[in-house]
Motif scaffolding. Structure first.
Motif, short mmCIF file in Angstrom:
data_model
loop_
_atom_site.label_atom_id
_atom_site.label_comp_id
_atom_site.label_asym_id
_atom_site.label_seq_id
_atom_site.Cartn_x
_atom_site.Cartn_y
_atom_site.Cartn_z
N ALA A 168 -12.32 43.94 -26.17
CA ALA A 168 -13.40 43.19 -27.02
C ALA A 168 -13.42 41.86 -26.69
CB ALA A 168 -12.98 43.48 -28.74
N PRO A 169 -14.73 41.05 -26.54
CA PRO A 169 -14.76 39.76 -26.16
C PRO A 169 -13.96 38.92 -27.40
CG PRO A 169 -16.89 40.72 -25.95
CD PRO A 169 -16.17 41.63 -26.56
N ILE A 170 -13.06 37.93 -27.04
CA ILE A 170 -12.55 37.13 -28.12
C ILE A 170 -12.67 35.76 -27.61
CG2 ILE A 170 -10.48 36.26 -29.29
CD1 ILE A 170 -11.75 39.03 -30.20
N ASP A 171 -12.08 35.51 -26.19
CA ASP A 171 -12.09 34.19 -25.57
C ASP A 171 -13.74 33.90 -25.31
OD1 ASP A 171 -9.40 33.70 -25.11
OD2 ASP A 171 -9.47 35.58 -24.11
N GLY A 172 -14.02 32.70 -25.93
CA GLY A 172 -15.24 32.20 -25.55
C GLY A 172 -16.52 33.05 -26.23
N ALA A 173 -16.02 33.61 -27.13
CA ALA A 173 -16.96 34.67 -27.95
C ALA A 173 -17.52 34.14 -29.27
CB ALA A 173 -16.52 36.26 -27.81
N ARG A 174 -18.34 34.77 -29.69
CA ARG A 174 -18.97 34.54 -31.10
C ARG A 174 -18.32 35.77 -31.91
NH1 ARG A 174 -24.92 34.69 -29.49
NH2 ARG A 174 -24.12 36.50 -28.51
N VAL A 175 -17.23 35.62 -32.69
CA VAL A 175 -16.64 36.34 -33.40
C VAL A 175 -16.80 36.49 -35.02
CG1 VAL A 175 -14.08 37.44 -33.72
CG2 VAL A 175 -14.67 36.42 -31.44
N GLY A 176 -16.87 37.62 -35.40
CA GLY A 176 -17.07 37.72 -37.11
C GLY A 176 -15.70 38.50 -37.68
N LEU A 177 -15.21 38.06 -38.38
CA LEU A 177 -13.96 38.67 -39.01
C LEU A 177 -14.27 38.61 -40.60
CD1 LEU A 177 -10.76 39.04 -38.89
CD2 LEU A 177 -10.54 36.64 -39.33
N ILE A 178 -14.19 40.02 -40.99
CA ILE A 178 -14.53 40.18 -42.67
C ILE A 178 -13.08 40.82 -43.15
CG2 ILE A 178 -15.57 42.05 -43.96
CD1 ILE A 178 -17.76 42.57 -42.07
N GLY A 179 -12.80 40.11 -44.12
CA GLY A 179 -11.31 40.37 -44.82
C GLY A 179 -10.63 39.29 -44.78
N CYS A 180 -9.90 38.93 -45.89
CA CYS A 180 -8.99 37.61 -46.09
C CYS A 180 -7.74 37.96 -46.61
CB CYS A 180 -9.77 36.70 -47.02
SG CYS A 180 -10.93 35.92 -46.50
N GLY A 181 -7.12 39.26 -46.34
CA GLY A 181 -5.94 39.66 -46.84
C GLY A 181 -4.76 39.00 -45.82
N SER A 182 -3.84 39.50 -45.88
CA SER A 182 -2.52 38.81 -44.90
C SER A 182 -3.06 39.03 -43.38
CB SER A 182 -1.20 39.62 -45.15
OG SER A 182 -0.93 39.67 -46.42
N THR A 183 -3.70 40.19 -43.14
CA THR A 183 -4.15 40.36 -42.01
C THR A 183 -5.35 39.45 -41.28
OG1 THR A 183 -3.55 42.68 -42.36
CG2 THR A 183 -5.06 42.13 -40.31
N GLY A 184 -6.28 39.51 -42.14
CA GLY A 184 -7.45 38.49 -41.68
C GLY A 184 -7.03 36.97 -41.40
N ILE A 185 -6.28 36.47 -42.58
CA ILE A 185 -5.63 35.18 -42.41
C ILE A 185 -4.97 35.06 -41.23
CG2 ILE A 185 -4.02 33.45 -43.69
CD1 ILE A 185 -6.47 33.95 -45.33
N GLN A 186 -4.19 35.76 -40.65
CA GLN A 186 -3.15 35.67 -39.50
C GLN A 186 -4.26 35.75 -38.13
OE1 GLN A 186 -0.09 38.87 -39.60
NE2 GLN A 186 1.13 37.47 -41.09
N ILE A 187 -4.93 36.69 -38.26
CA ILE A 187 -5.88 36.52 -37.11
C ILE A 187 -6.60 35.18 -37.07
CG2 ILE A 187 -8.06 37.68 -36.16
CD1 ILE A 187 -6.87 40.41 -37.32
N VAL A 188 -7.17 34.57 -38.03
CA VAL A 188 -7.91 33.21 -38.19
C VAL A 188 -7.10 32.27 -37.32
CG1 VAL A 188 -8.86 31.25 -39.24
CG2 VAL A 188 -9.20 33.27 -40.06
N THR A 189 -5.60 32.34 -37.65
CA THR A 189 -4.76 31.35 -37.27
C THR A 189 -4.33 31.51 -35.76
OG1 THR A 189 -2.67 32.64 -37.53
CG2 THR A 189 -3.40 31.18 -39.38
N ALA A 190 -4.87 32.69 -35.22
CA ALA A 190 -4.32 33.09 -33.90
C ALA A 190 -5.49 33.09 -33.00
CB ALA A 190 -3.76 34.69 -33.76
#
Ligand code: NAP
Length: 489
Positions: A168-190
């Motif tokens: 899945a495109p992540i680098d240089g991509a427009r990404v949506g992330l649904i969810g703010c549990g421990s998982t979603g929060i860690q993904i934001v930081t990465a």
């Protein structure tokens, strides 16, 4: 095994952290056991979760078996990949692989009253008879996909975090992330610095407990290898253990000093860290800290302020082929959609069909809620023991420690079978009913029941977690109350 003990046949279901623990303990005693693992690899949750930023928020030296300290951790909190490596290392060191049957999903387990044995059925139809079942099948392993209209129309990759799509495109991509549990929060930081932009869809914000993170140097690791006492000093660090105890005390005494302190630390962390007052208010929860599982993070508040991140607090109307439409008409155009929307936390060993004494189905017994006597055993299901089963402690502490304590308890029950004193051991209905009444009454008074949504709550809104202190758990697990068990000759 000594000559005076009865040879038992054991099935361990699952080769994750808890299943490996059971395997090690059984092997040490020379028991006849097989671990059945549905996948092609061991590791459980650490095999299944590979998302960017995956880190265990329990200090690495505490997230290890007490009998197998590990000098190699790279930092105070370990990444998921490192933890997977640890479990592979342990399985190899204890020579467990020959005892694990991979690609062997247990689809059924049926108890026979006459012989007091269990017959397991595997996905390929094979049947195996055993005397004891250890269900170590994990808790959070059935991904929950949100029920948002149009999700299946999204043109780009849309996937749950436990099914990470490497393409899945992540680098240089427009990404949506649904969810703010421990998982979603860690993904934001990465991924915040990798994406073109990241829209983090936040239905409920989280309280964040600030914690330290730091790397161990080569010299540190060399010292750990030479002197395991240095590892113990971290694992059993008074401040760390004290914090866990204060936390579990606070959970059960929600107007006490400990809980107020936790709330104040989280509130101050928010005030001190988020510079933009609009973002600060977006990130301020309207429920009490620790009601949902706390986020332990050393970097979330810093990383969420990166200019590529937009925290969207509006309500999602629907998903369209090119992005997400909000109820106010706003449209977020996206290349990739990540679903950090959690898990069905009420499954445990299910969907395996489990039929206990008299053919009673576990599904029927758990129709209202999954539960178990002291989280380990179930009336009507003799010689069936769960590690990390329903109503056990879950929180910001090591589930390895929980499983080890549960093993101490289980082992004492199994001893009654090994000694030949009984062929079956099962909790009485009366003991279970008493436990469940006390548990529910206590659970309603915990911080988890103080007014928020979370995976800790059952369908009736009652917290499903251990509602007493860590010390109470330790005490309960140290010795089963044998009067609460029936021994079947
Ligand atoms: P989770 O805590 O259940 O969080 C799910 C998130 O998805 C919540 O923010 C929820 O919002 C949101 N959500 C669900 N359906 C939605 C919808 N239809 N629209 C918008 N938002 C929706 O799941 P998780 O983050 O995967 O974490 C689960 C557990 O795994 C953790 O609590 C923890 O026990 C474990 N875990 C541990 C670590 C660790 O470091 N040890 C790391 C990751 C996970 P609401 O809050 O509004 O419901």
């Amino acid at each position: 095994m000594t000559d005076s003990t009865k040879a038992l046949r054991y099935a361990v279901i699952g080769a994750g952290m808890a299943g490996l623990l059971a395997a090690i303990k059984l092997k040490e005693r020379g028991e006849n056991f097989t671990v059945f693992e549905k996948a092609a690899k061991l590791g459980g949750t650490w095999r299944e979760n590979r998302y960017p930023g995956l880190t265990c928020d329990v200090p690495a030296h505490a997230y290890t078996y007490s009998f197998e300290p590990y000098a190699e951790w790279q930092s105070y909190y370990a990444t998921g990949g490192e933890i997977q490596t640890y479990f592979e290392y342990v399985a190899s060191k204890y020579d467990l692989l020959p005892s694990i049957r991979f690609n062997s999903e247990v689809v059924g387990a049926v108890f026979d009253d006459a012989s007091q044995t269990w017959t397991l059925t595997l996905g390929n139809g094979e049947r195996i008879e055993v005397d004891v079942v250890i269900a170590a099948s994990g808790v959070l392993h059935h991904p929950k996909t949100p029920d948002i209209p149009g999700l299946d129309t999204f043109a780009g990759p849309a996937f749950h975090t436990a099914r990470w799509d490497d393409a899945a495109p992540i680098d240089g991509a427009r990404v949506g992330l649904i969810g703010c549990g421990s998982t979603g929060i860690q993904i934001v930081t990465a991924i915040n610095k990798r994406v073109k932009n990241l829209v983090h869809f936040q239905r409920s914000p989280q309280w964040v407990m600030p914690v330290p993170q730091f790397a161990y140097t080569d010299e540190d690791r060399a010292a750990f290898r030479k002197d395991p006492a240095l590892i113990d000093a971290i694992r059993y660090n008074e401040e760390y253990i004290g914090a866990i105890k204060r936390f579990t005390d606070g959970v059960t005494d929600i107007e006490g000093e400990a809980m107020h302190q936790i709330e104040e630390v989280c509130r101050q962390h928010l005030e001190d860290s988020i510079r933009d007052p609009i973002l600060r208010e977006k990130l301020r929860p309207n429920y009490r800290a620790a009601c949902k599982r706390l986020i332990y993070s050393w970097c979330y508040y810093e990383e969420v302020q990166h200019p590529a991140v937009f925290v969207e607090t509006g309500r999602i109307e629907r998903i369209e082929p090119n992005g997400v439409r909000m109820q106010d008409g706003t449209f977020h155009e996206l290349d990739t959609l990540i679903l950090a929307t959690g898990f069905h936390a009420d499954r445990f060993i299910r969907p395996t069909t489990v039929l206990g004494a008299g053919g009673v189905s576990l599904d029927t017994v758990w129709e209202r809620r999954p539960t178990a006597y002291y989280a380990v055993t179930i009336p009507g299901f003799p010689n069936f023991f769960m590690l990390n089963g329903p109503t056990g402690p879950v929180g910001n502490f090591s589930l390895i420690d929980i499983a080890e304590r549960q093993w101490t308890y289980i082992d004492q029950l199994i001893a009654r079978l090994r000694s030949g004193e009984a062929r079956g051991v099962v909790p009485t209905q009366a003991a279970f009913d008493d436990y469940e009444t006390r548990r529910i009454a206590a659970a309603k008074k915990t911080i988890f029941g103080s007014g928020c949504t979370s995976w800790y709550l059952d369908d009736e809104g009652v917290p499903a977690t251990w509602p007493w202190s860590y010390d109470d758990f330790d005490k309960a697990m140290s010795r089963p109350v044998m009067e609460d068990y029936a021994l079947i000759a």
